[in-house]
Every structure is written in structure tokens, then in C-alpha cells.
Design a protein around this motif. Structure first.
Motif, short mmCIF file in Angstrom:
data_model
loop_
_atom_site.label_atom_id
_atom_site.label_comp_id
_atom_site.label_asym_id
_atom_site.label_seq_id
_atom_site.Cartn_x
_atom_site.Cartn_y
_atom_site.Cartn_z
N UNK A 273 1.07 -1.45 -0.22
CA UNK A 273 0.55 0.18 -0.03
C UNK A 273 1.29 1.21 -0.06
N UNK A 274 0.32 2.16 -0.50
CA UNK A 274 0.89 3.28 0.00
C UNK A 274 -0.10 4.55 -0.90
N UNK B 29 -12.57 -4.34 -0.03
CA UNK B 29 -11.83 -2.35 0.62
C UNK B 29 -12.40 -2.42 1.01
N UNK B 30 -12.09 -1.39 2.46
CA UNK B 30 -13.14 -0.64 3.10
C UNK B 30 -12.69 1.44 2.98
N UNK B 31 -13.48 2.06 2.33
CA UNK B 31 -13.16 3.39 2.45
C UNK B 31 -13.95 4.21 3.26
N UNK B 32 -13.13 5.26 4.19
CA UNK B 32 -13.64 6.27 5.74
C UNK B 32 -15.04 5.94 5.57
N UNK C 31 -11.36 7.97 -6.08
CA UNK C 31 -12.15 6.71 -5.36
C UNK C 31 -12.22 5.06 -4.89
N UNK C 32 -11.03 4.79 -5.50
CA UNK C 32 -10.17 3.76 -5.21
C UNK C 32 -9.15 3.63 -3.56
N UNK C 33 -9.14 5.06 -3.14
CA UNK C 33 -8.77 5.20 -2.03
C UNK C 33 -9.47 4.19 -0.79
N UNK C 34 -9.04 2.83 0.14
CA UNK C 34 -9.47 2.75 1.28
C UNK C 34 -8.26 1.86 1.46
N UNK C 35 -8.95 1.23 2.45
CA UNK C 35 -7.71 0.13 3.23
C UNK C 35 -8.04 -0.78 2.47
N UNK D 43 -12.44 -22.72 6.00
CA UNK D 43 -12.56 -21.34 6.76
C UNK D 43 -12.14 -19.89 5.76
N UNK D 44 -12.35 -18.88 6.99
CA UNK D 44 -12.16 -17.88 5.65
C UNK D 44 -11.17 -16.88 6.85
N UNK D 45 -10.29 -16.25 6.38
CA UNK D 45 -9.01 -15.30 7.13
C UNK D 45 -9.56 -14.16 7.34
N UNK D 46 -8.58 -12.70 6.81
CA UNK D 46 -8.68 -11.57 7.01
C UNK D 46 -7.20 -10.88 7.18
N UNK D 47 -7.07 -10.21 6.53
CA UNK D 47 -4.62 -9.49 6.88
C UNK D 47 -6.21 -8.32 7.24
N UNK D 48 -4.26 -7.58 8.27
CA UNK D 48 -4.74 -6.64 8.96
C UNK D 48 -5.06 -5.19 8.07
N UNK D 49 -5.20 -5.98 7.02
CA UNK D 49 -5.39 -4.46 6.30
C UNK D 49 -4.04 -3.44 5.78
N UNK D 50 -4.19 -3.05 4.57
CA UNK D 50 -2.57 -2.15 3.99
C UNK D 50 -3.51 -0.49 3.32
#
Length: 116
Positions: free
Chosen positions: A9-10, A38-41, A88-92, A103-110
Motif C-alpha cells: 500500500x501507499x 476494501x473499506x473506504x472511510x 475513489x479507489x482510496x481505502x484500506x 475457514x475464512x481469514x482476513x489480513x490486517x489491511x493496507x
């Protein structure tokens, strides 16, 4: 237990490119589906892309033609090449994997930030 390590990310200018990576380990290191959300603010988390072990891919309409998802099964790593980025692509961005046991797992986000 599955561990996911995201990177890439960056901050980028609109029209630019970034590549996200997510390395998975654990759960016998066998993963069926690997993908990105992704999740935007102030918004709900949304689907971006996924790739099955067979390499079959699915994309959200908003990123089709601009983003490419791929995976390296030997490294248990999924990539998201993002091109022609828009504000509009800005997000975590979160990595998401499903192992062979379902079983589903999630990362910490970037964080991906796009300046106009």
C-alpha cells in the motif's frame, strides 16, 4: 491458524499504479479462494477481486479493466495489480482467503491513498 501478511500500500497520484501482496501461511498452506476487499472511510467493506486455485477470477465492476488479481500457489501469495487508480479507489485494502476447510481469514489491511 492462518496468518496473512499484506504489503504494497501507499500514496499514489491519480492515474498511477500500485501492487498489493498478501502472503498466507498456516492451515496446511492450502487455500481455495484468495482475494481482496476494501473499506473506504465511512463506508462498508466491499468486494474487489478474488481468484480461485484454478485461476478463475472475479472482479467488482468498479475495477474491471484496471485491476488484475493473480496468485502464486507455490508461495501461497495473492497479488493485486492496480492501474489507473482513481481517488475513489482510496481505502484500506484487506486480503481475504478461504482454506480447504472453508475457514475464512482476513489480513490486517493496507492503506491505499490516491491524490487527485
Amino acid at each position: 491458524q492462518v496468518q496473512l501478511v499484506e504489503s504494497g500500500g501507499g500514496l499514489v497520484q491519480a492515474g498511477g499504479s500500485l501492487r498489493l501482496s498478501c502472503a498466507a501461511s498456516g492451515s496446511d498452506s492450502r487455500f481455495n479462494t484468495m482475494g481482496w476487499y476494501r473499506q473506504a472511510a465511512g463506508k462498508q467493506r466491499e468486494f474487489v477481486a478474488r481468484i480461485r486455485r484454478s485461476a478463475y477470477t472475479t472482479y467488482a465492476d468498479s475495477v474491471k479493466g484496471r485491476f488484475t488479481i493473480s496468485r502464486d500457489n507455490a508461495k501461497n501469495t495473492v497479488y493485486l495489480q492496480m492501474s489507473n487508480l482513481k481517488p475513489e479507489d482510496a481505502a484500506v485494502y484487506y486480503c481475504n482467503v478461504e482454506d480447504i476447510y472453508g475457514v475464512t481469514s482476513w489480513g490486517q489491511g493496507t492503506q491505499v491513498s490516491v491524490s487527485s
